[in-house]
Structure formats: structure tokens, C-alpha cells
Design a protein around this motif. Structure first.
Motif, PDB file in Angstrom:
ATOM      1  N   VAL A   1      67.134 -51.557 -49.591  1.00 38.00           N
ATOM      2  CA  VAL A   1      66.646 -52.579 -48.673  1.00 38.00           C
ATOM      3  C   VAL A   1      67.369 -52.429 -47.339  1.00 38.00           C
ATOM      4  O   VAL A   1      68.456 -51.847 -47.261  1.00 38.00           O
ATOM      5  CB  VAL A   1      66.878 -54.000 -49.236  1.00 38.00           C
ATOM      6  CG1 VAL A   1      66.135 -54.193 -50.540  1.00 38.00           C
ATOM      7  CG2 VAL A   1      68.376 -54.273 -49.419  1.00 38.00           C
ATOM      8  N   ILE A   2      66.754 -52.934 -46.289  1.00 36.60           N
ATOM      9  CA  ILE A   2      67.368 -52.867 -44.964  1.00 36.60           C
ATOM     10  C   ILE A   2      68.273 -54.083 -44.779  1.00 36.60           C
ATOM     11  O   ILE A   2      67.831 -55.223 -44.885  1.00 36.60           O
ATOM     12  CB  ILE A   2      66.286 -52.813 -43.878  1.00 36.60           C
ATOM     13  CG1 ILE A   2      65.455 -51.535 -44.034  1.00 36.60           C
ATOM     14  CG2 ILE A   2      66.906 -52.876 -42.483  1.00 36.60           C
ATOM     15  CD1 ILE A   2      64.260 -51.454 -43.122  1.00 36.60           C
ATOM     16  N   GLY A   3      69.531 -53.825 -44.536  1.00 38.72           N
ATOM     17  CA  GLY A   3      70.488 -54.913 -44.376  1.00 38.72           C
ATOM     18  C   GLY A   3      71.912 -54.384 -44.367  1.00 38.72           C
ATOM     19  O   GLY A   3      72.149 -53.185 -44.507  1.00 38.72           O
ATOM     20  N   TRP A   4      72.873 -55.297 -44.223  1.00 40.60           N
ATOM     21  CA  TRP A   4      74.277 -54.913 -44.230  1.00 40.60           C
ATOM     22  C   TRP A   4      74.707 -54.547 -45.639  1.00 40.60           C
ATOM     23  O   TRP A   4      74.224 -55.125 -46.607  1.00 40.60           O
ATOM     24  CB  TRP A   4      75.148 -56.068 -43.713  1.00 40.60           C
ATOM     25  CG  TRP A   4      74.976 -56.323 -42.251  1.00 40.60           C
ATOM     26  CD1 TRP A   4      74.270 -57.336 -41.663  1.00 40.60           C
ATOM     27  CD2 TRP A   4      75.502 -55.540 -41.179  1.00 40.60           C
ATOM     28  NE1 TRP A   4      74.314 -57.236 -40.296  1.00 40.60           N
ATOM     29  CE2 TRP A   4      75.070 -56.143 -39.970  1.00 40.60           C
ATOM     30  CE3 TRP A   4      76.293 -54.388 -41.119  1.00 40.60           C
ATOM     31  CZ2 TRP A   4      75.404 -55.619 -38.727  1.00 40.60           C
ATOM     32  CZ3 TRP A   4      76.630 -53.866 -39.877  1.00 40.60           C
ATOM     33  CH2 TRP A   4      76.193 -54.487 -38.705  1.00 40.60           C
ATOM     34  N   PRO A   5      75.616 -53.580 -45.775  1.00 39.04           N
ATOM     35  CA  PRO A   5      76.101 -53.208 -47.106  1.00 39.04           C
ATOM     36  C   PRO A   5      76.690 -54.412 -47.836  1.00 39.04           C
ATOM     37  O   PRO A   5      77.328 -55.270 -47.224  1.00 39.04           O
ATOM     38  CB  PRO A   5      77.188 -52.157 -46.799  1.00 39.04           C
ATOM     39  CG  PRO A   5      76.797 -51.591 -45.473  1.00 39.04           C
ATOM     40  CD  PRO A   5      76.206 -52.738 -44.709  1.00 39.04           C
ATOM     41  N   SER A   6      76.444 -54.487 -49.126  1.00 40.19           N
ATOM     42  CA  SER A   6      76.966 -55.596 -49.916  1.00 40.19           C
ATOM     43  C   SER A   6      78.485 -55.568 -49.926  1.00 40.19           C
ATOM     44  O   SER A   6      79.115 -54.519 -49.759  1.00 40.19           O
ATOM     45  CB  SER A   6      76.431 -55.514 -51.351  1.00 40.19           C
ATOM     46  OG  SER A   6      76.755 -54.270 -51.934  1.00 40.19           O
ATOM     47  N   SER A   7      79.086 -56.735 -50.124  1.00 40.30           N
ATOM     48  CA  SER A   7      80.546 -56.848 -50.137  1.00 40.30           C
ATOM     49  C   SER A   7      81.093 -56.434 -51.501  1.00 40.30           C
ATOM     50  O   SER A   7      80.366 -56.327 -52.495  1.00 40.30           O
ATOM     51  CB  SER A   7      80.951 -58.287 -49.849  1.00 40.30           C
ATOM     52  OG  SER A   7      80.553 -59.138 -50.913  1.00 40.30           O
ATOM     53  N   LEU A   8      82.394 -56.224 -51.548  1.00 41.76           N
ATOM     54  CA  LEU A   8      83.049 -55.895 -52.806  1.00 41.76           C
ATOM     55  C   LEU A   8      82.848 -57.014 -53.822  1.00 41.76           C
ATOM     56  O   LEU A   8      82.630 -56.759 -55.010  1.00 41.76           O
ATOM     57  CB  LEU A   8      84.548 -55.652 -52.578  1.00 41.76           C
ATOM     58  CG  LEU A   8      85.370 -55.285 -53.816  1.00 41.76           C
ATOM     59  CD1 LEU A   8      84.835 -53.997 -54.442  1.00 41.76           C
ATOM     60  CD2 LEU A   8      86.845 -55.134 -53.452  1.00 41.76           C
ATOM     61  N   GLY A   9      82.882 -58.259 -53.350  1.00 40.48           N
ATOM     62  CA  GLY A   9      82.672 -59.387 -54.247  1.00 40.48           C
ATOM     63  C   GLY A   9      81.276 -59.390 -54.840  1.00 40.48           C
ATOM     64  O   GLY A   9      81.090 -59.659 -56.032  1.00 40.48           O
ATOM     65  N   GLU A  10      80.285 -59.072 -54.012  1.00 39.47           N
ATOM     66  CA  GLU A  10      78.902 -59.027 -54.493  1.00 39.47           C
ATOM     67  C   GLU A  10      78.715 -57.898 -55.499  1.00 39.47           C
ATOM     68  O   GLU A  10      78.023 -58.062 -56.517  1.00 39.47           O
ATOM     69  CB  GLU A  10      77.953 -58.858 -53.307  1.00 39.47           C
ATOM     70  CG  GLU A  10      77.853 -60.101 -52.422  1.00 39.47           C
ATOM     71  CD  GLU A  10      77.120 -59.832 -51.126  1.00 39.47           C
ATOM     72  OE1 GLU A  10      76.484 -60.770 -50.616  1.00 39.47           O
ATOM     73  OE2 GLU A  10      77.182 -58.690 -50.606  1.00 39.47           O
ATOM     74  N   ARG A  11      79.341 -56.772 -55.237  1.00 47.28           N
ATOM     75  CA  ARG A  11      79.228 -55.640 -56.162  1.00 47.28           C
ATOM     76  C   ARG A  11      79.936 -55.940 -57.483  1.00 47.28           C
ATOM     77  O   ARG A  11      79.500 -55.505 -58.546  1.00 47.28           O
ATOM     78  CB  ARG A  11      79.789 -54.377 -55.511  1.00 47.28           C
ATOM     79  CG  ARG A  11      79.004 -53.965 -54.284  1.00 47.28           C
ATOM     80  CD  ARG A  11      79.577 -52.731 -53.599  1.00 47.28           C
ATOM     81  NE  ARG A  11      79.147 -52.663 -52.207  1.00 47.28           N
ATOM     82  CZ  ARG A  11      79.457 -51.698 -51.379  1.00 47.28           C
ATOM     83  NH1 ARG A  11      80.222 -50.689 -51.791  1.00 47.28           N
ATOM     84  NH2 ARG A  11      79.025 -51.713 -50.121  1.00 47.28           N
ATOM     85  N   SER A  12      81.033 -56.681 -57.399  1.00 43.63           N
ATOM     86  CA  SER A  12      81.738 -57.074 -58.619  1.00 43.63           C
ATOM     87  C   SER A  12      80.858 -57.976 -59.486  1.00 43.63           C
ATOM     88  O   SER A  12      80.828 -57.839 -60.715  1.00 43.63           O
ATOM     89  CB  SER A  12      83.037 -57.797 -58.265  1.00 43.63           C
ATOM     90  OG  SER A  12      83.918 -56.954 -57.572  1.00 43.63           O
TER      91      SER A  12
END
Length: 212
Positions: free
Chosen positions: A122-133
Motif C-alpha cells: 500500500v502507499i503510505g509511510w512504513p509501519s512502526s516497530l510497534g505496529e510490526r510487533s
């Protein structure tokens, strides 16, 4: 056998919608794929992977080449995960613009052996470490649920998670696909299930129902 194409069904947390849809990463660099019943559970489980050893090696090679091409194209400024199953590639994550998305897609399609690419970036800012966790935890819950099912053989699904969306990959029967989809969508926090599955008959796969 057929590869089910990509049809999306949004699944509110315990919604009863069924879907037949088409669908890398490691650690927390996105929601890592988990091969159910993998090495941590012993070599006997690995033997149940329905890909040949040659196909598994081909998939690993495709993933390495794809990762290298993505780094060459966009460097570290974007977050794209790659998972290959029987030479069908799933892309997930975030890119900054449509031009990058198309460039990545076109480059990976040119890799020797790649049969198809399902580009779910998707087009957007890279997910954060918290979101990936959080994605990693959700993936683990779904994977554990599939592994614990008496109706599914171990090591037949690869589970990928991105932004609370679960992607299922594997070579399975329609019955197995339905069971796995229902189990995944019942896990709290799962917003959607996308299936990138190679559907075959029991005779084609040589399936015996668990317990038989």
C-alpha cells in the motif's frame, strides 16, 4: 489444480463471511511468515511440506533475489516483505508512491522462475516497530490456531500478517482452505483474511484426512 485469484472480503472480528482469495519478511521487519510446524518443531514436520525440496529451494532463491532487487530500487526508505510459495510471490508492506510500487512489481516479475506476483503493498509511510510487533503477535496466534486444529495436517500453510490482515499461502484442498480461513478470521484482531492458495483435489495432493 488452480491458484485462487485475489478476492478481498473484509472480516470484522467475528464476521461470518467466507472468501476464496488469492495471496517475507523475517523477525519484525514486517509480519514474518511462519511455516506451520517448521524447524522449531522438528524435521518430521518439515517433511510434510507439500512442495518438493527443489521447489522450496527455488522459493528461497526467489525471495533472496527479490529482496536484493527491492533494496536496489528503493533502498531502506520503504518497507516491503516478500514471500514465495511454489514460485508465486506475495508482496506486502508500504511504499511511498505508485511509481515505486509498479517498479518493484515489474522487477520481481522478471525474476527467473516467478509464475505470478500478488502485490498487496500500500502507499503510505512504513509501519512502526510497534505496529510490526503487533502484527507478529497476531500472526503467531493464527499460526498456533492452525497448528492446533485436528482437522489440518501440520506444515501445509504459510501465514503472513500485515496491518492486521492475514495472508494464507499453501497447496491445499478446498476443504482445508475453508477450515483455515474460518479459524484465522475467528482470532481477535484479524480484520481480513486473504488467501493466496493453490487449490487442488485430495487425489492430486495425496491427502489423507488427519487421523486416518
Amino acid at each position: 489444480m488452480t491458484l485462487s485469484r485475489l478476492h478481498r472480503t473484509t472480516l470484522p472480528r467475528l464476521a461470518a463471511a467466507a472468501l476464496v482469495a488469492a495471496t517475507l519478511g523475517s523477525g519484525l521487519a514486517g509480519c514474518a511468515p511462519l511455516i506451520i510446524g517448521g524447524a522449531a518443531l522438528g524435521g518430521a514436520m518439515l517433511a510434510t511440506d507439500r512442495r518438493t525440496s527443489g521447489s522450496q529451494l527455488d522459493d528461497q532463491t526467489i525471495e533472496l533475489k527479490a529482496g536484493s532487487r527491492i533494496r536496489e530500487l528503493v533502498g531502506a526508505r520503504e518497507h516491503v516483505n516478500v514471500q514465495s510459495y511454489n514460485k508465486v510471490v506475495l508482496l506486502t508492506g508500504e511504499v511511498h508512491n505508485d511509481a515505486d510500487r509498479k517498479a518493484i512489481d515489474e522487477s520481481i516479475r522478471k525474476i527467473d522462475g516467478v509464475k505470478d506476483v500478488f502485490n498487496e503493498t500500500v502507499i503510505g509511510w512504513p509501519s512502526s516497530l510497534g505496529e510490526r510487533s503487533k502484527d507478529e503477535l497476531l500472526r503467531s496466534k493464527v499460526a498456533t490456531r492452525l497448528l492446533g486444529s485436528k482437522e489440518l495436517a501440520a506444515n501445509i500453510f504459510t501465514v503472513v500478517c500485515e496491518r492486521n490482515v492475514i495472508y494464507l499461502m499453501g497447496r491445499v484442498t478446498e476443504r482445508e482452505a475453508g477450515i483455515a480461513t474460518n479459524l484465522a478470521r475467528e482470532v481477535e484482531g484479524v480484520e481480513k483474511v486473504v488467501r493466496v492458495l493453490e487449490i487442488a483435489t485430495e487425489d492430486q495432493i495425496g491427502v489423507r484426512k488427519p487421523g486416518i
